[in-house]
Design a protein around this motif. Structure first.
Motif, short mmCIF file in Angstrom:
data_model
loop_
_atom_site.label_atom_id
_atom_site.label_comp_id
_atom_site.label_asym_id
_atom_site.label_seq_id
_atom_site.Cartn_x
_atom_site.Cartn_y
_atom_site.Cartn_z
N UNK A 27 40.97 70.13 -32.77
CA UNK A 27 42.19 69.79 -32.02
C UNK A 27 41.99 69.98 -30.52
N UNK A 28 41.45 71.13 -30.13
CA UNK A 28 41.23 71.40 -28.70
C UNK A 28 40.23 70.41 -28.12
N UNK A 29 39.18 70.12 -28.88
CA UNK A 29 38.15 69.18 -28.40
C UNK A 29 38.75 67.81 -28.13
N UNK A 30 39.45 67.24 -29.11
CA UNK A 30 39.99 65.87 -28.96
C UNK A 30 41.15 65.82 -27.97
N UNK A 31 41.98 66.85 -27.92
CA UNK A 31 43.07 66.87 -26.95
C UNK A 31 42.52 66.79 -25.53
N UNK A 32 41.45 67.54 -25.25
CA UNK A 32 40.84 67.53 -23.91
C UNK A 32 40.22 66.17 -23.58
N UNK A 33 39.58 65.55 -24.54
CA UNK A 33 38.96 64.25 -24.30
C UNK A 33 40.03 63.17 -24.11
N UNK A 34 41.02 63.15 -24.97
CA UNK A 34 42.01 62.08 -24.93
C UNK A 34 42.98 62.21 -23.75
N UNK A 35 43.00 63.37 -23.08
CA UNK A 35 43.88 63.52 -21.90
C UNK A 35 43.06 63.57 -20.60
N UNK A 36 41.94 62.87 -20.57
CA UNK A 36 41.11 62.81 -19.37
C UNK A 36 41.85 62.15 -18.21
N UNK A 37 41.65 62.68 -16.99
CA UNK A 37 42.23 62.08 -15.78
C UNK A 37 41.22 61.07 -15.25
#
Length: 200
Positions: A27-37
């Motif tokens: 969850x943490x991994x994909x949340x960080x990738x999918x919310x890239x600026x």
């Protein structure tokens, strides 16, 4: 923004996440990738051979990520190869399922690639278990050359926990060894580097 991706809709970057029993960290991994600026178009592919709830979490909570479900336990090298072959981005960004990317990871990887001709661009790795003595010792043994304080430089190899390859380089040098449990990334990176390719 760069002229290379102004107005582009096809993914310039394909993010590939190999998984095995990652329900505690995915969850943490994909949340960080999918919310890239970033303005860079990218897609995310999870290549999973888990026996736990990882694939269910990906399907239900991250519908924008593509899930490739493998039926038997698959080593990371083979999982990454499957992800590369199923995607089309010019850059293949590998990140491990227990890593949490900084919000500007994709932007910075693409910027570095566009500055010069690199086969791969890798980033630093921060200690994920600073409160654990054994975790911190393990981190220092494995990743001391890749701490955030180390300078930008050419390297012989960079861990696949945080690296973006040029797709042509992966194709030219024959992908990762699929039968190795560990160090397939070191073997592949050294092969590229010995052939004159540069890894930043």
């Amino acid at each position: 923004s760069s002229p290379l991706y102004d107005g582009a809709t096809e993914p310039l970057v394909s993010v590939i996440v190999p998984c095995y029993n990652s329900e505690r960290t995915i969850r943490q991994c994909l949340t960080a990738i999918l919310s890239q600026h970033t303005a860079v178009p990218f897609d995310v592919t999870v290549v999973d051979s888990s026996t736990d709830r990882t694939p269910r979490i990906v399907e239900l909570e991250f519908p924008s990520a593509r899930l490739i479900r493998l039926q038997r336990r698959t080593y990371a090298g083979a999982a990454r190869n499957a992800g590369v072959k199923a995607t089309t981005g010019r850059y293949c960004l590998m990140i491990d399922s227990d890593c949490v990317a900084r919000p500007d990871l994709i932007e910075r990887m693409v910027e570095r690639h566009q500055e010069d001709s690199y086969a791969a661009v890798g980033g630093s790795l921060r200690n994920g278990t600073p409160g654990s003595l054994s975790g911190s010792v393990g981190y220092l043994i494995e990743f001391k050359e890749f701490m955030p304080v180390t300078p930008k430089r050419l390297e012989t190899s960079i861990p696949t926990a945080n690296i973006a390859y040029r797709r042509e380089a992966l194709e030219a040098y024959g992908y990762f060894d699929e039968d190795m449990w560990l160090a397939e990334d070191i073997l592949f990176n050294r092969k590229m580097q010995k052939s004159g390719e540069r890894i930043l």
